[in-house]
Design an enzyme around this catalytic site. Structure first.
Site, short mmCIF file in Angstrom:
data_model
loop_
_atom_site.label_atom_id
_atom_site.label_comp_id
_atom_site.label_asym_id
_atom_site.label_seq_id
_atom_site.Cartn_x
_atom_site.Cartn_y
_atom_site.Cartn_z
N GLU A 1 -16.37 -13.47 -59.96
CA GLU A 1 -16.56 -12.44 -58.93
C GLU A 1 -17.05 -11.11 -59.47
OE1 GLU A 1 -12.98 -12.00 -56.65
OE2 GLU A 1 -13.13 -13.99 -55.79
N GLU B 1 -12.48 -20.98 -55.60
CA GLU B 1 -11.20 -20.42 -55.12
C GLU B 1 -11.16 -20.45 -53.61
OE1 GLU B 1 -10.09 -16.46 -56.43
OE2 GLU B 1 -10.72 -16.90 -58.48
C1 FCB Z 1 -9.83 -13.34 -55.97
C2 FCB Z 1 -9.58 -13.28 -57.46
C3 FCB Z 1 -8.30 -13.95 -57.89
C4 FCB Z 1 -7.17 -13.70 -56.92
C5 FCB Z 1 -7.60 -14.02 -55.51
C6 FCB Z 1 -6.51 -13.84 -54.48
O1 FCB Z 1 -10.66 -12.28 -55.61
O2 FCB Z 1 -10.64 -13.91 -58.15
O3 FCB Z 1 -7.99 -13.51 -59.18
O4 FCB Z 1 -6.72 -12.41 -57.06
O5 FCB Z 1 -8.70 -13.21 -55.16
#
Ligand code: FCB
Length: 416
Positions: free
Chosen positions: A155, A328
């Site tokens: 990210e 994620e």
């Molecule tokens: C994302 C991050 C991860 C975690 C999630 C909830 O932005 O990559 O580390 O904090 O959010």
């Protein structure tokens, strides 16, 4: 019961080094910007730090056993750049995963820049990109005989925005639009690393479908600008070799490096964003999504947003879009072990992912954030994202209902 994903579709869970490892001074680890930031009063909820976190650095065998019990194919973790002088921990971790039949998917940078590099300008300094490539080459030499797929960065948009523009994350700089060179140096770091790592390489971007707050032209224009900063600033260069706006610091040849072919694009998706026009220092502001339920974090729950995002990427980038992994997706919950809202969240998002796949998106895998409750950055330990709950006073791990739900889904899938 979830719809059937194709043979070879990878299901995994994700974590990151600073959020779970602890052991911040063990075995030669150098300080990182997150140590400095979290130890500065007022930066994190309750003054929480990652000093101990889940103590995963010492408890990793137990945590890897949880992965086996869960039945995942792969594990996405991150390697701490501040541990570059001694990678023994990751050597053992990778061996431990392979011995358990789980594919390692390491991310080389999940926001924990060595403080020494921040002291030389951090990601505002182009030299940091070269240092990253050296670190990546070093990790590749050590683990490349066993790791065949890598994620360079996690990210970059969130790191640039929260870390360098707004100051809500480490290193806590408040440069607003002057943070833009950070985007270029992060992407350059990705490209340089992609050229040196042995095996397949991915970049993980945080993406959000953007909707205008109303039919007003001004809101539409603001939404397009936001989409430019959040999504296209990091997707266009790796897929098209161009920036959607003027970005300072670009030299001849940089865009070719950044567009080094990638095996796949990693997407972290949590929610869509609704944007209205604004007259502040930035021309946009976020407004709530009406009618959407929210997670314990207050984030809107909009599973269709994932479908829209994936099909939208396919429309926008067409042939230039590589295969995709959701690296994620998950939610924070305050329900303890009876985490029904997390089951509902994951079930709905996996279904949305499946619909996108059925409609032609080349989606290869899905990783849940996260295996364990962990240090949720400036929100400290309050936000709990784990399939497994952690009591941070005793380090006892407790399987939540969502853990059992996913385990049963994966067992059913294997038995078919
Ligand atoms: C994302 C991050 C991860 C975690 C999630 C909830 O932005 O990559 O580390 O904090 O959010």
């Amino acid at each position: 019961m979830l719809p059937p994903f194709p043979e070879g579709f990878v299901v995994g869970v994700s974590t990151s080094a600073y959020q779970i490892e602890g052991a911040t001074t063990d075995d030669g680890r150098e300080p990182s910007i997150w140590d400095t930031f979290a130890h500065t009063r007022g930066n994190t909820r309750n003054g929480d730090t990652g000093d101990i976190a889940c103590d995963h650095y010492h408890r990793w065998p137990e945590d890897l056993d949880l992965l086996v019990e869960l039945g995942v194919d792969a594990y996405r973790f991150s390697i701490a750049w501040p541990r570059q002088s001694n990678l023994d921990f990751y050597d053992r971790l990778v061996d431990g995963l392979l011995a358990r039949g789980i594919t390692p998917l390491p991310t080389l940078y999940h926001w924990d820049l060595p403080q020494a590099l921040e002291d030389r300008g951090g990601w505002l300094n182009r030299e940091t990109s070269e240092r990253f490539a050296q670190y990546a080459a070093n990790v590749g030499r050590r683990l490349g005989d066993r790791v065949h797929r890598w994620i360079t960065l996690n990210e970059p948009v969130v790191h640039m925005a929260e870390g360098y523009a707004f100051g809500t994350h480490a290193p806590g700089r408040t440069l607003m639009l002057d943070a833009l060179p950070v985007a270029h140096h992060l992407l350059l770091a990705h490209g340089l690393a992609a050229q040196t790592l042995p095996g397949e390489v991915m970049l993980t971007n945080n993406c959000t479908p953007v909707m205008p707050a109303s039919d007003d032209e001004a809101d539409h224009a603001a939404a397009a600008i936001y989409d430019g900063f959040h999504n296209r600033l990091f997707n266009d260069p790796v897929m098209l070799g161009t920036y959607p706006m003027d970005v300072p610091g670009v030299r001849d040849g940089d865009m070719d490096i950044i567009r080094t072919p990638m095996h796949a694009l990693g997407i972290n998706y949590y929610n869509p964003t609704r944007i209205a026009a604004a007259d502040g220092p930035l021309p946009f502001r976020m407004v709530p999504i009406e009618g959407a339920e929210t997670t314990a974090f207050g984030w809107p729950v909009v599973p269709e947003g994932l479908y829209d995002l994936l099909t939208g990427l396919k429309r926008t980038y067409a042939e230039a879009l590589p295969p995709i992994y959701i690296t994620e997706n998950g939610c924070s919950s305050d329900e303890g072990t009876a985490d029904k809202s997390r089951i509902d969240y994951l079930d709905a998002h996996l279904r949305a992912a499946h619909r996108a796949l059925t409609d032609g998106v080349d989606l290869r895998g899905f990783f849940v954030w996260s295996l364990l409750d962990n240090f949720e950055w400036s929100d400290g330990y309050r936000q709990r994202f784990g399939l497994v709950g952690v009591d941070f006073a005793t380090q006892v791990r407790t399987r939540n209902d969502s853990f059992r739900w996913l385990r049963d889904e994966l067992t059913r899938r294997r038995d078919h």
